[in-house]
Design a protein around this motif. Structure first.
Motif, PDB file in Angstrom:
ATOM      1  N   LEU A   1      -2.713  10.264  20.826  1.00 56.59           N
ATOM      2  CA  LEU A   1      -3.746  10.947  21.604  1.00 56.59           C
ATOM      3  C   LEU A   1      -3.456  12.443  21.742  1.00 56.59           C
ATOM      4  O   LEU A   1      -4.326  13.289  21.505  1.00 56.59           O
ATOM      5  N   PHE A   2      -2.237  12.789  22.129  1.00 53.20           N
ATOM      6  CA  PHE A   2      -1.945  14.188  22.438  1.00 53.20           C
ATOM      7  C   PHE A   2      -1.616  15.021  21.207  1.00 53.20           C
ATOM      8  O   PHE A   2      -1.634  16.250  21.267  1.00 53.20           O
ATOM      9  N   SER A   3      -1.329  14.371  20.085  1.00 50.70           N
ATOM     10  CA  SER A   3      -1.114  15.134  18.855  1.00 50.70           C
ATOM     11  C   SER A   3      -2.423  15.398  18.117  1.00 50.70           C
ATOM     12  O   SER A   3      -2.520  16.355  17.346  1.00 50.70           O
TER      13      SER A   3
ATOM     14  N   LYS B   1       9.031  14.750  18.070  1.00 46.93           N
ATOM     15  CA  LYS B   1      10.147  15.701  18.111  1.00 46.93           C
ATOM     16  C   LYS B   1      10.102  16.559  19.376  1.00 46.93           C
ATOM     17  O   LYS B   1      11.124  16.778  20.042  1.00 46.93           O
ATOM     18  N   ILE B   2       8.894  17.000  19.738  1.00 45.86           N
ATOM     19  CA  ILE B   2       8.748  17.860  20.915  1.00 45.86           C
ATOM     20  C   ILE B   2       9.083  17.105  22.196  1.00 45.86           C
ATOM     21  O   ILE B   2       9.804  17.598  23.064  1.00 45.86           O
ATOM     22  N   VAL B   3       8.533  15.891  22.306  1.00 43.22           N
ATOM     23  CA  VAL B   3       8.686  15.117  23.537  1.00 43.22           C
ATOM     24  C   VAL B   3      10.021  14.379  23.580  1.00 43.22           C
ATOM     25  O   VAL B   3      10.560  14.106  24.656  1.00 43.22           O
ATOM     26  N   GLY B   4      10.558  14.064  22.422  1.00 45.89           N
ATOM     27  CA  GLY B   4      11.830  13.345  22.370  1.00 45.89           C
ATOM     28  C   GLY B   4      11.718  11.885  22.757  1.00 45.89           C
ATOM     29  O   GLY B   4      12.684  11.278  23.242  1.00 45.89           O
TER      30      GLY B   4
ATOM     31  N   ARG C   1       0.833  -1.203   0.000  1.00 42.84           N
ATOM     32  CA  ARG C   1       0.000   0.000   0.000  1.00 42.84           C
ATOM     33  C   ARG C   1       0.867   1.252   0.000  1.00 42.84           C
ATOM     34  O   ARG C   1       1.789   1.377   0.812  1.00 42.84           O
ATOM     35  N   ASP C   2       0.571   2.183  -0.879  1.00 43.21           N
ATOM     36  CA  ASP C   2       1.321   3.429  -0.952  1.00 43.21           C
ATOM     37  C   ASP C   2       0.793   4.417   0.090  1.00 43.21           C
ATOM     38  O   ASP C   2      -0.352   4.336   0.542  1.00 43.21           O
ATOM     39  N   GLY C   3       1.636   5.378   0.422  1.00 40.25           N
ATOM     40  CA  GLY C   3       1.207   6.458   1.291  1.00 40.25           C
ATOM     41  C   GLY C   3       1.122   6.116   2.756  1.00 40.25           C
ATOM     42  O   GLY C   3       0.558   6.880   3.553  1.00 40.25           O
ATOM     43  N   VAL C   4       1.670   4.982   3.148  1.00 35.29           N
ATOM     44  CA  VAL C   4       1.660   4.571   4.557  1.00 35.29           C
ATOM     45  C   VAL C   4       2.958   5.035   5.211  1.00 35.29           C
ATOM     46  O   VAL C   4       4.038   4.878   4.640  1.00 35.29           O
ATOM     47  N   GLU C   5       2.845   5.607   6.393  1.00 33.87           N
ATOM     48  CA  GLU C   5       4.021   6.062   7.129  1.00 33.87           C
ATOM     49  C   GLU C   5       4.048   5.413   8.507  1.00 33.87           C
ATOM     50  O   GLU C   5       3.007   5.272   9.149  1.00 33.87           O
ATOM     51  N   THR C   6       5.228   5.024   8.935  1.00 37.34           N
ATOM     52  CA  THR C   6       5.417   4.461  10.272  1.00 37.34           C
ATOM     53  C   THR C   6       6.451   5.282  11.024  1.00 37.34           C
ATOM     54  O   THR C   6       7.470   5.691  10.457  1.00 37.34           O
ATOM     55  N   LEU C   7       6.175   5.510  12.303  1.00 39.99           N
ATOM     56  CA  LEU C   7       7.117   6.196  13.192  1.00 39.99           C
ATOM     57  C   LEU C   7       7.349   5.315  14.404  1.00 39.99           C
ATOM     58  O   LEU C   7       6.397   4.804  14.993  1.00 39.99           O
ATOM     59  N   VAL C   8       8.606   5.123  14.778  1.00 37.00           N
ATOM     60  CA  VAL C   8       8.925   4.311  15.945  1.00 37.00           C
ATOM     61  C   VAL C   8       9.177   5.204  17.151  1.00 37.00           C
ATOM     62  O   VAL C   8       9.613   6.351  17.024  1.00 37.00           O
ATOM     63  N   PHE C   9       8.906   4.637  18.332  1.00 34.85           N
ATOM     64  CA  PHE C   9       8.985   5.375  19.584  1.00 34.85           C
ATOM     65  C   PHE C   9       9.728   4.551  20.634  1.00 34.85           C
ATOM     66  O   PHE C   9       9.991   3.363  20.447  1.00 34.85           O
TER      67      PHE C   9
ATOM     68  N   VAL D   1       1.826  13.589  14.490  1.00 30.95           N
ATOM     69  CA  VAL D   1       2.442  12.577  15.342  1.00 30.95           C
ATOM     70  C   VAL D   1       3.956  12.746  15.339  1.00 30.95           C
ATOM     71  O   VAL D   1       4.609  12.665  16.384  1.00 30.95           O
ATOM     72  N   ARG D   2       4.507  12.986  14.168  1.00 33.29           N
ATOM     73  CA  ARG D   2       5.960  13.198  14.054  1.00 33.29           C
ATOM     74  C   ARG D   2       6.381  14.433  14.850  1.00 33.29           C
ATOM     75  O   ARG D   2       7.427  14.422  15.533  1.00 33.29           O
TER      76      ARG D   2
END
Length: 384
Positions: free
Chosen positions: A97-99, A237-240, A78-86, A232-233
């Motif tokens: 939730l907070f974003s 960045k803000i919370v680190g 699927r195109d256009g999918v983004e993942t961010l790890v934490f 979300v990104r």
């Protein structure tokens, strides 16, 4: 940095092939198949600050490989999918939730989900966000959905293992203008793909079965809306709340055995659940893979595998403690999804509305016959 597998019809391959190949870069002569972790707080950056890697809180090449791999598992082809790890599952949950929410908004949470959600509720309410809750089972969250900006689903729920109809809830939420996030921790992408069911976010703790060895804290968010994921990104960045490169590398390495682990653990969980169901005592066994389980019908329609967690209830706290003490192959520990079986009396934490004798059993990769024998013996011994 491209992934040849990602562009080679990867949606048509099996889960094992995908897990082994996902996120790997193009092969380079004399370079490792999976490059080692990149330890860097900053990168060479002459001139204008453009390009992928500028500062270690924003991006890291080791994260990039892992994020692409998880995205391929959550939404193959699927195109256009983004993942961010934490840095952890809770960091990922908090980021969504907070974003996405601000003062005056309304969010719907499950009242039978992960035990930290009540703490999250308190913080949301402190920020002026209205929180409504309802059980996972019976799609009860539908009844409190009007006016919500975000619906948070946890299915199967932890630890009760109730299941809701994700497609139905997503359609109702979207019709009311709400976003939908699904906690996919217990199912993993090999058991359930929330984005294919219409959800906007798939969120999970990679600490559990995704990485499977009980040695990494990790979380991730996968989404399809570029604007929502940009928020979300920005929150990350803000919370680190970023993972270390070593954790990210270990997680990617562990994905290669995901299908092997999941299939072994899920098959053994089915056997354990059937053993407990057929025990002479009534144990209130819950497992979505049991045909008689209240969750089985809808789970069969939206899940590809039923998970490695089985729950049941012994008559008293003392009996539960004796049972856990009698187990020889199962560690008395929290968390779930690891290759080593674990079990715990969940009520000891005080955050779940469960009986004192409630046991959450996470089935590992041991031989099924050995685990069944251990459970049967512990049940016998603890009854004396």
């Amino acid at each position: 940095m491209t992934n040849s597998f990602e562009g080679a019809g990867s949606e048509g391959v099996g889960d094992g092939t995908r897990a082994v190949r996902a996120g790997l870069p193009e092969p380079v002569k004399h370079e490792p198949t999976l490059p080692g972790p990149v330890f860097a707080a900053h990168f060479h950056l002459p001139g204008e600050p453009t390009g992928s890697y500028t500062y270690g809180r924003d991006e890291n090449p080791t994260w990039t490989h892992l994020e692409r791999a998880i995205g391929e598992l959550e939404a193959p082809g699927r195109d256009g999918v983004e993942t961010l790890v934490f840095a952890s599952g809770m960091a990922a949950i908090s980021a969504v939730l907070f974003s996405q929410l601000s003062a005056g908004d309304t969010v719907v949470l499950p009242d039978d989900g992960y035990q930290v959600l009540p703490l999250v509720r308190g913080q949301l309410e402190a920020y002026g966000i209205e929180v409504r809750t309802a059980p996972t089972g019976g799609d009860a969250q539908l009844d409190v959905l009007d006016g919500a900006k975000l619906l948070w689903i946890e299915t199967p729920s932890n630890p009760g293992l109730d299941v809701c109809d994700v497609r139905r809830l997503v359609e109702a939420a979207h019709a009311r203008g709400a976003l939908v996030a699904v906690d996919n921790t217990l199912a993993t992408p090999l058991g359930q793909r929330p984005l294919e069911l219409g959800a906007d976010f798939s969120v999970a703790s990679g600490t559990k079965q995704l990485t499977g060895h009980g040695d990494i804290l990790l979380g991730y968010v996968t989404g399809v809306d570029a604007s929502a994921m940009a928020s979300v990104r920005r929150w990350r960045k803000i919370v680190g709340a970023i993972p270390g490169p070593m954790e990210a590398w270990l997680a990617h390495r562990s994905l290669a055995t995901l299908q092997l682990r999941v299939d072994r653990q899920n098959a053994t969980a089915q056997v354990i659940a059937e053993t407990l169901r057929d025990w002479p005592e009534e144990l209130g066994v819950r497992y979505p893979g049991l045909p008689g389980d209240p969750s089985h019908k809808i789970a069969s329609q939206q899940m590809r595998r039923f998970g490695c967690v089985v729950s049941f209830t012994l008559p008293t706290r003392a009996r539960a403690d004796r049972f856990l003490d009698a187990l020889r192959l199962v560690d008395d520990a929290t968390s779930f999804g690891g290759v080593r079986s674990t079990a715990e009396r969940r009520g000891r934490w005080g955050g779940d509305a469960v009986p004192e004798g409630f046991i959450r059993f996470s089935v590992g990769a041991e031989d099924p016959e050995d685990l069944v024998a251990d459970v049967r013996r512990a049940l016998d011994e603890s009854a004396e």
